[in-house]
Scaffold this motif. Structure first.
Motif, short mmCIF file in Angstrom:
data_model
loop_
_atom_site.label_atom_id
_atom_site.label_comp_id
_atom_site.label_asym_id
_atom_site.label_seq_id
_atom_site.Cartn_x
_atom_site.Cartn_y
_atom_site.Cartn_z
N ARG A 38 0.81 -1.21 0.00
CA ARG A 38 0.00 0.00 0.00
C ARG A 38 0.85 1.27 0.00
O ARG A 38 0.38 2.32 0.41
N ILE A 39 2.09 1.16 -0.46
CA ILE A 39 2.95 2.33 -0.52
C ILE A 39 2.77 3.03 -1.86
O ILE A 39 2.19 2.48 -2.80
N THR A 40 3.26 4.25 -1.95
CA THR A 40 3.17 4.99 -3.20
C THR A 40 4.20 4.46 -4.19
O THR A 40 5.17 3.78 -3.81
N THR A 41 4.02 4.78 -5.47
CA THR A 41 4.96 4.35 -6.49
C THR A 41 6.35 4.93 -6.23
O THR A 41 7.37 4.24 -6.41
N ASP A 42 6.42 6.17 -5.79
CA ASP A 42 7.72 6.79 -5.50
C ASP A 42 8.46 6.02 -4.40
O ASP A 42 9.68 5.81 -4.48
N THR A 43 7.72 5.62 -3.37
CA THR A 43 8.35 4.87 -2.29
C THR A 43 8.81 3.50 -2.78
O THR A 43 9.89 3.03 -2.42
#
Length: 888
Positions: free
Chosen positions: A478-483
């Motif tokens: 559930r993390i962002t694409t950047d992360t």
């Protein structure tokens, strides 16, 4: 003699005040209220306080006080129940129902208390009570379909639907018309068993009354015994049960009816008494666990909608309650807004906020720590995990291990961990602590192999142990694409560099190696874990081919790993998730469509199921985290089964000359199954049919043409001149049409169609709108409708107006719509809207497939004929009350 009715009501209201304090985070005030009286209601409250304090703080030693209070409540309510049997009822239910309910509450909490106290036989004895089903049937003899839920809307939240901004405002103005909950077409396609309301009225209970206590509580206790326990108050209880006990629980039918349990919880949560709050908490726990751990959701938008509706209701009632703040943050995190979740949690932990319920606040701290870790905010995450040691005594070693993600203090923290690993469950080590002991031993051995000494073993840790433990918490999904990209860059930079190319990793033809220093990671365990993490993060970033390559690589290393024996099973689970997520992304992006989408989903579901079989076979029965994989597998299997059985039934309607038939034809061009009520009305009276035989028997052979077919014009002249004859014709034809509609829908489901459309002119008037997932109304302005009708039938303005006035205005039908197709413009404009509708429907239903396509065959020649009766067709077509009635 039982307690007087006034005394019972006063005790209920007094105890309710105590529960209000509890849910608002004021544990001390709650205890003061409960201790002021000695009734079974108040004893239950004291028991609930002790139980929640122990459960939320993971403090099993506090269960003794909870058991004492709950036993007093159980005995007191049982005594009142016996005394009330000879009394006159003061409620809408049999005498003593309120005491039977309170007794059930006490038994249920005692059961959960036994589970936490590791007294599993006591837990099973509580589970075995047969009173719960009897109580449910007493209060809800006709089921739950007619009762509202927290997210009860005209769109029918029980089944998938299509959102339309064009119709949302108008639909909102017709709430009173749509008072019945619209569910699936029949039970298999939603939570409904399709029990059409009879003349018997449903019970209406006033807020705060004994009747409301009974109704909400009966639904609540019913669900507690019929669904997976992780759907209940706390997922932890079931996860702590030994495998053998979980098997016995399943054998007793504990997991037999998840849908009914969720429906019962939703009905209970819509009330305003104590049970409604616990039901809402149970649903929030269930939705949160499914969103976090299952990996894939059959209908994620629906889950989040239900989740948010419950949180909104309880947050408005208890704005200071930590449990509701926690779940609002979870919704944001699950909706890919981790920074928003962090802000909600930090606001909830504001030092100026009054608090007396430390264990509930501990949940906010724990969630905040994980969310910070998911965002690579390591220092803040480490500090927050350490704060947990101030809240409870549960596994301080685990908190320190997680905090070691902050590399600056890693050595100091790791040195302190061995002395803190002392937590036991049933005489066995805590699973997380078993995992930690293995990892510490692994890195000591590696450091000794590399340097000849275990000293400074922390230096050989190249992958954060907190990130590794986060695999089990599904942190990276559930993390962002950047992360995700930041993780990929960090882990792929470790030597030896990966040989698998991806959008984020460039693989050189020749990779230089240093002879002076060993590689960063040089064991099968480390290489497998890195491949697993890279696979998960590539999947999160949408790089599916690379994700599959890395996960396959991780699984291939299973035979060589020495310590991380869980890798093989977890990798197969993640591959199953990948199959489903990739297929969903491909169908939603229209990369595959129509029959290709069906084939793609067939392969994806089959492959995912096979991978879960393999994962379950590799899930060890040891007391470590790998033994928890079976719970995640069960959750994902539930989601797969839900997708496989989903069939979206869309109701299509309109008015004369609005263009409904044109829309139906355009949908056929997209190979959407159409079940046309007008076509069926002709088919059920073809020569040789039972309906035609009954018509001839009543009206005589004079209504037949020479070839034996029905003379529709002659029969029409009879019935439109005589209302009694018209009713008789309806009594013959409409049951046959209902049966044909049922079998049409059932056939779609059998053949694997993900959706079908019911084309019914009188969908609204006949009440069929209640039984479809979405209502689509074809609309045009009244003036255009009038002109089209005059042109089509070559009629005068007066005649056309009279016919329009004889039917329900199209503007009223729009009030029932989930989506409105505006047909006041050109044919191309309408076609564009239909194309967009098909995309939305297929996105919603795209995951339901089978091994064959299905097309509802209709006689196109008949379908294109003008229906002479359509002009004045005002006959209601009520749906049968059950599939059995439809067949018989």
């Amino acid at each position: 003699m039982s307690a007087p009715a006034d005394e019972t009501l006063n005790n209920l209201r007094s105890a309710s005040v105590g529960f209000d304090h509890l849910f608002a985070n004021d544990l001390q005030k709650a205890r003061d209220v409960f201790a002021a009286e000695n009734s079974p209601f108040h004893q239950l409250g004291l028991g609930a306080c002790a139980f929640l304090e122990a459960a939320l703080g993971m403090e099993t030693d506090l269960m003794t006080e909870a058991a004492r209070c709950l036993s007093l409540s159980e005995a007191g309510s049982k005594k009142q129940l016996k005394l009330s049997k000879s009394s006159k009822t003061t409620t809408q239910f049999p005498p003593g129902t309120e005491w039977e309910l309170l007794n059930s509450d006490a038994v249920i909490l005692l059961g959960l208390n036994h589970a936490f106290s590791e007294s599993y036989m006591g837990y099973l004895q509580c589970l075995a009570h047969s009173k719960f089903h009897k109580l449910y049937k007493t209060v809800y003899p006709r089921g739950l379909d007619e009762y509202a839920t927290p997210s009860h809307t005209a769109a029918g939240s029980r089944t998938p639907s299509v959102y339309s901004t064009a119709s949302s405002s108008s639909a909102a103005t017709t709430t009173t018309k749509q008072s019945s909950n619209r569910s699936g077409f029949f039970g298999r396609f939603g939570a409904s068993s399709l029990s059409v309301p009879t003349s018997t009225s449903i019970v209406v209970a006033e807020d705060g009354s004994i009747d409301e206590l009974i109704m909400s509580g009966a639904a609540f206790v019913r669900c507690r015994l019929r669904a997976s326990l992780f759907a209940m108050l706390f997922n932890l209880v079931f996860s702590l049960l030994p495998a053998k006990i979980r098997g016995v629980v399943g054998f007793l039918g504990f997991q037999s009816d998840r849908k009914l349990a969720l429906r019962a919880l939703a009905v209970s949560a819509a009330k305003s008494d104590v049970h409604s709050v616990f039901a809402g908490l149970s649903l929030m726990t269930y939705h949160g666990v499914v969103l976090l751990l299952s990996g894939y959701q059959a209908d994620e938008a629906h889950i989040i909608k239900q989740y948010r509706a419950i949180v909104d209701k309880l947050s408005a009632r208890y704005p200071t309650g930590s449990l509701w703040i926690l779940n609002r943050a979870k919704i944001l995190r699950m909706s890919h807004d981790p920074e928003g979740a962090i802000k909600v949690l930090q606001d909830g932990l504001d030092p100026d906020r009054a608090r007396t319920f430390a264990q509930a606040d501990g949940l906010l701290i724990f969630e905040l720590a994980w969310t910070l870790l998911s965002q690579r905010r390591y220092q803040e995450s480490a500090d927050t995990f350490i704060r947990m040691t101030e809240i409870n005594s549960w596994s301080h070693g685990t908190y320190f291990f997680l905090a070691a993600g902050n590399y600056q203090k890693a050595e100091e923290m790791f040195e302190a961990i061995p002395a803190l690993l002392n937590k036991k469950i049933g005489g066995k080590d805590l699973p997380t602590e078993v995992f930690i002991k293995k990892k510490l031993a692994f890195y000591r051995e590696k450091q000794k192999r590399l340097t000849g000494s275990e000293k400074d073993y922390v230096k050989c840790m190249k992958i954060s142990p907190a990130e590794e433990l986060g695999i089990f918490w599904n942190t990276h999904a559930r993390i962002t694409t950047d992360t995700a990209e930041a993780h990929i860059r960090e882990w792929s930079a470790l030597t030896p560099v990966p040989t698998i190319a991806s959008p984020y990793i460039e693989v050189s033809a020749s990779v230089p190696t240093s002879l002076s220093s060993p590689p960063d990671i040089d064991t099968p365990d480390e290489l497998a874990i890195r491949a697993l993490l890279l696979g998960i993060c590539h999947r999160t970033a949408g790089a599916y081919p690379a994700a599959r390559a890395f996960l396959t690589d991780a699984h291939a290393r299973q035979g060589a790993v020495k310590v991380s024996t869980w890798v093989g099973g977890v990798t197969l689970f993640e591959l199953a998730v990948l199959e489903l997520r990739e297929c969903q992304a491909r169908t939603e992006s229209s990369e595959v469509d129509g029959g290709d989408a069906t084939k793609a989903w067939t392969l994806a579901l089959t492959t995912a199921s096979e991978q879960l079989d393999g994962a379950l076979a590799l899930a060890t029965q040891q007391v470590d985290l790998s033994s928890r994989l079976d719970s995640r597998i069960a959750m994902l299997r539930d989601e797969i089964a839900l997708k496989q059985e989903m069939l979206i039934v869309v109701g299509l309607t309109g008015g004369i000359a609005t263009g409904k038939s044109t829309v139906s034809s355009l949908l056929r061009d997209h190979q959407i199954p159409i079940i046309d009520a007008d076509v069926l009305a002709r088919q059920v009276v073809l020569p040789g049919t039972p309906a035609l035989a009954q018509i001839v028997k009543h009206f005589g052979a004079g209504v037949l043409l020479p070839d034996g077919a029905l003379d529709r014009a002659k029969l029409g002249a009879i019935v439109f001149a005589d209302e009694a004859q018209r009713r008789k014709l309806n009594a013959i034809v409409h049951p046959a049409v209902r049966r044909a509609m049922f079998w049409g829908v059932f056939g779609c489901w059998l053949r694997g169609a993900p959706l079908c459309v019911l084309d019914v002119p009188l969908l609204v008037e006949g009440g069929l709108w209640k039984w479809v997932a979405s209502v689509v109304v074809v609309y045009c302005s009244p003036e255009i409708q009038l002109r089209r009708l005059m042109t089509r039938d070559r009629s005068s303005r007066e005649d056309a107006s009279a016919r329009l006035n004889s039917q329900l205005p199209i503007s009223e039908k729009v009030g029932y719509a989930d989506l409105v197709l505006e047909n006041s413009g050109s044919h191309q404009e309408l076609k564009d809207q239909v194309d967009a509708l098909v995309v939305k429907l297929r996105k919603k239903a795209g995951a339901h497939v089978s091994d064959m396509d299905y097309w509802v065959e209709v006689d196109m020649a008949v379908a294109n004929e003008k229906d002479d009766e359509e002009k004045d067709h005002k006959v209601m077509i009520p749906f049968p009350s059950s599939p059995l009635q439809q067949v018989t």
